[in-house]
Write a protein that holds these residues in place. Structure first.
Motif, PDB file in Angstrom:
ATOM      1  N   PHE A  70       0.696  -1.389   0.152  1.00 56.93           N
ATOM      2  CA  PHE A  70      -0.009   0.022   0.104  1.00 56.93           C
ATOM      3  C   PHE A  70       0.901   1.139   0.062  1.00 56.93           C
ATOM      4  O   PHE A  70       0.462   2.280  -0.463  1.00 56.93           O
ATOM      5  CB  PHE A  70      -0.889  -0.088   1.194  1.00 56.93           C
ATOM      6  N   GLY A  71       2.318   0.960   0.490  1.00 57.20           N
ATOM      7  CA  GLY A  71       2.950   2.264   0.503  1.00 57.20           C
ATOM      8  C   GLY A  71       3.309   2.802  -1.287  1.00 57.20           C
ATOM      9  O   GLY A  71       3.211   3.717  -1.674  1.00 57.20           O
ATOM     10  N   HIS A  72       3.515   1.545  -1.840  1.00 59.78           N
ATOM     11  CA  HIS A  72       3.591   1.817  -3.323  1.00 59.78           C
ATOM     12  C   HIS A  72       2.633   2.266  -3.965  1.00 59.78           C
ATOM     13  O   HIS A  72       2.535   3.103  -4.867  1.00 59.78           O
ATOM     14  CB  HIS A  72       4.257   0.456  -3.883  1.00 59.78           C
ATOM     15  N   LEU A  73       1.278   1.689  -3.730  1.00 59.85           N
ATOM     16  CA  LEU A  73       0.154   2.043  -4.389  1.00 59.85           C
ATOM     17  C   LEU A  73      -0.203   3.494  -3.866  1.00 59.85           C
ATOM     18  O   LEU A  73      -0.727   4.264  -4.928  1.00 59.85           O
ATOM     19  CB  LEU A  73      -1.026   1.341  -3.961  1.00 59.85           C
ATOM     20  N   GLY A  74      -0.083   4.180  -2.850  1.00 55.73           N
ATOM     21  CA  GLY A  74      -0.502   5.169  -2.197  1.00 55.73           C
ATOM     22  C   GLY A  74       0.618   6.290  -2.761  1.00 55.73           C
ATOM     23  O   GLY A  74       0.280   7.490  -2.761  1.00 55.73           O
ATOM     24  N   ASP A  75       1.816   5.950  -3.003  1.00 55.99           N
ATOM     25  CA  ASP A  75       2.803   6.984  -3.421  1.00 55.99           C
ATOM     26  C   ASP A  75       2.704   7.261  -4.766  1.00 55.99           C
ATOM     27  O   ASP A  75       2.851   8.358  -5.303  1.00 55.99           O
ATOM     28  CB  ASP A  75       4.193   6.736  -2.740  1.00 55.99           C
ATOM     29  N   ARG A  76       2.357   6.234  -5.632  1.00 51.69           N
ATOM     30  CA  ARG A  76       2.583   6.147  -7.152  1.00 51.69           C
ATOM     31  C   ARG A  76       1.310   6.197  -7.707  1.00 51.69           C
ATOM     32  O   ARG A  76       1.366   6.992  -8.669  1.00 51.69           O
ATOM     33  CB  ARG A  76       3.107   4.834  -7.768  1.00 51.69           C
ATOM     34  N   ILE A  77       0.017   5.665  -7.139  1.00 54.54           N
ATOM     35  CA  ILE A  77      -1.055   5.812  -7.792  1.00 54.54           C
ATOM     36  C   ILE A  77      -2.108   6.803  -7.052  1.00 54.54           C
ATOM     37  O   ILE A  77      -2.832   7.600  -7.609  1.00 54.54           O
ATOM     38  CB  ILE A  77      -1.789   4.587  -7.826  1.00 54.54           C
ATOM     39  N   GLY A  78      -1.996   6.823  -5.844  1.00 54.83           N
ATOM     40  CA  GLY A  78      -2.977   7.624  -4.981  1.00 54.83           C
ATOM     41  C   GLY A  78      -3.344   7.282  -3.885  1.00 54.83           C
ATOM     42  O   GLY A  78      -3.436   5.899  -3.688  1.00 54.83           O
ATOM     43  N   ARG A  79      -3.622   8.090  -2.801  1.00 52.39           N
ATOM     44  CA  ARG A  79      -4.083   7.560  -1.257  1.00 52.39           C
ATOM     45  C   ARG A  79      -5.489   7.086  -1.530  1.00 52.39           C
ATOM     46  O   ARG A  79      -5.744   6.102  -1.043  1.00 52.39           O
ATOM     47  CB  ARG A  79      -4.211   8.813  -0.466  1.00 52.39           C
TER      48      ARG A  79
END
Length: 419
Positions: A70-79
């Protein structure tokens, strides 16, 4: 007025997911003895219970994976997409536990599937708490970031309260026989219904603007390589509240029953009161952090932990229940303030492009290595030293670590966030 209403709706949609996440964890812990008999049948009831708690622990061990994902998703795609996915995962896993056939129908496969569902819940929790706190604090006015973070913490404690309350209510209404046969599934069905509500609310969540330049293909690697000092600082600041929470609300509850001869009902009532106090304290502490700053309050909390832990632990060993209640409530007050302070600090110490990754790594590393293991460490220390106050010395040691970290912490209250 409209803007304020929209802001309240945003905070609700972001924070309410934490109610469900921690509700599910609390429900599983409350129902572990029944779940153990359904999925891990044994002639020895202790073995069944240990196996059920083992599946519960798997949820904690899978949290580092969740912080990376979720760190990858939150930082790359959005919260927002990360939060929607975390809630869908938690709701699906909760529904899966509710309908999962037991050992009598699936044999050993039932235990394997339960373990996988618990791991899925652990991954989901790792993504929910940090990502929701970051999204809400990022969007809050500079003078209200602490208050908004306090509401996130209040939601977590409310989830614990709701989980234990629903489990107790269903058990008292149905009776032991029906609860053991099928009634234990009802709280999980309720959790799945709550997940649907949260998903509907999150469709209207406003997204935090992501940095125009997102240089890191892997934000987790970027965070570990270039922001390890901030990660270490967050770990140290979260350390005492994580250890104290599990020491006082997990270890101490069983200790009071086994060694101080309180009834299980009395121990649960005391824990419930303490958690309720933390629900009230969290937003209030966040407001104070906005008004007076993070660093002064963090110093105050860590010093309070150093000074009061030993006498409060002594009070818990006295025969009068009034002293036990006073000690637990005092621990809850200090712990609730400390938890609330860590939320804005996690957001403010790390730049936006790796914020979810760095905060998630720090928080879940601390909870996994020190928070979740605190009851085990306390049991081991008491057994090895024959000193009932060994857990208090442990809590004082981690408070000292946090005090040293707080002295090095920059004050960020009221300052613009690094975008």
């Amino acid at each position: 007025m409209l803007r304020q209403r929209l802001e309240h709706r945003q905070v609700y949609a972001g924070a309410v997911g934490n109610v469900l996440e921690w509700y599910d964890f609390a429900v599983y812990g409350f129902l572990a003895p029944l779940i153990g008999k359904v999925f891990f049948p044994s002639d020895d009831p202790v073995a069944s219970l240990l196996a059920a708690y083992g599946a519960m622990a798997a949820g904690y061990f899978s949290r580092p994976l969740g912080s990376v994902l979720f760190g990858h998703l939150g930082d790359r795609i959005g919260r927002k997409p990360a939060l929607i996915l975390s809630m869908a995962m938690m709701g699906g896993a909760t529904l899966g536990i509710a309908v999962l056939p037991g050992h009598a129908e699936l044999g050993a496969g039932a235990a394997v599937l339960l373990l996988l569902l618990r791991c899925l819940q652990g991954v989901s929790v790792a993504g929910e708490y940090g990502t929701s706190a970051i999204l809400l604090v990022e969007q809050a006015p500079a003078n209200r970031r602490g208050l908004v973070g306090g509401w996130v913490m209040a939601a977590c404690n409310l989830g614990f309260l709701l989980g234990s309350g629903v489990g107790a209510l269903v058990s008292s209404v149905l009776g032991e026989a029906a609860m053991a046969a099928w009634g234990w599934r009802i709280p999980f069905f309720l959790g799945a219904v709550i997940a649907v509500h949260v998903l509907a609310m999150r469709r209207s969540l406003a997204e935090s603007p992501l940095p125009a330049e997102r240089k890191a293909a892997l934000p987790v690697v970027e965070a570990l390589r270039h922001h390890y000092r901030a990660i270490g600082l967050i770990v140290c600041l979260v350390l005492p509240v994580a250890v104290t929470f599990y020491m006082c609300f997990v270890y101490a509850s069983s200790y009071l029953v086994e060694r101080m001869h309180l009834s299980t009902a009395q121990a649960l009532d005391i824990t419930t009161l303490a958690l309720a106090l933390q629900v009230v304290v969290a937003p209030w502490a966040g407001h104070l952090a906005d008004r007076y700053g993070r660093r002064p309050l963090m110093l105050l909390v860590t010093v309070a932990g150093l000074i009061t832990t030993w006498p409060l632990w002594w009070a818990m060993h006295q025969p009068g229940i009034a002293l036990v209640v006073f000690a637990q409530m005092s621990f809850a007050l200090i712990n609730g303030v400390g938890w609330s302070l860590t939320i804005p600090v996690m957001v403010e110490l790390v730049p936006a492009h790796v914020r979810v990754s760095a905060s998630g790594i720090a928080y879940n590393l601390c909870l996994g290595l020190f928070g979740g293991t605190a009851p085990w460490v306390a049991t081991y220390l008491v057994a090895r030293t024959a000193d009932d106050f060994a857990p208090a010395w442990y809590m004082m040691a981690v408070a000292l670590v946090a005090l040293l970290a707080a002295l090095r912490m920059p004050e960020m209250a009221g300052r613009p966030l690094e975008r």
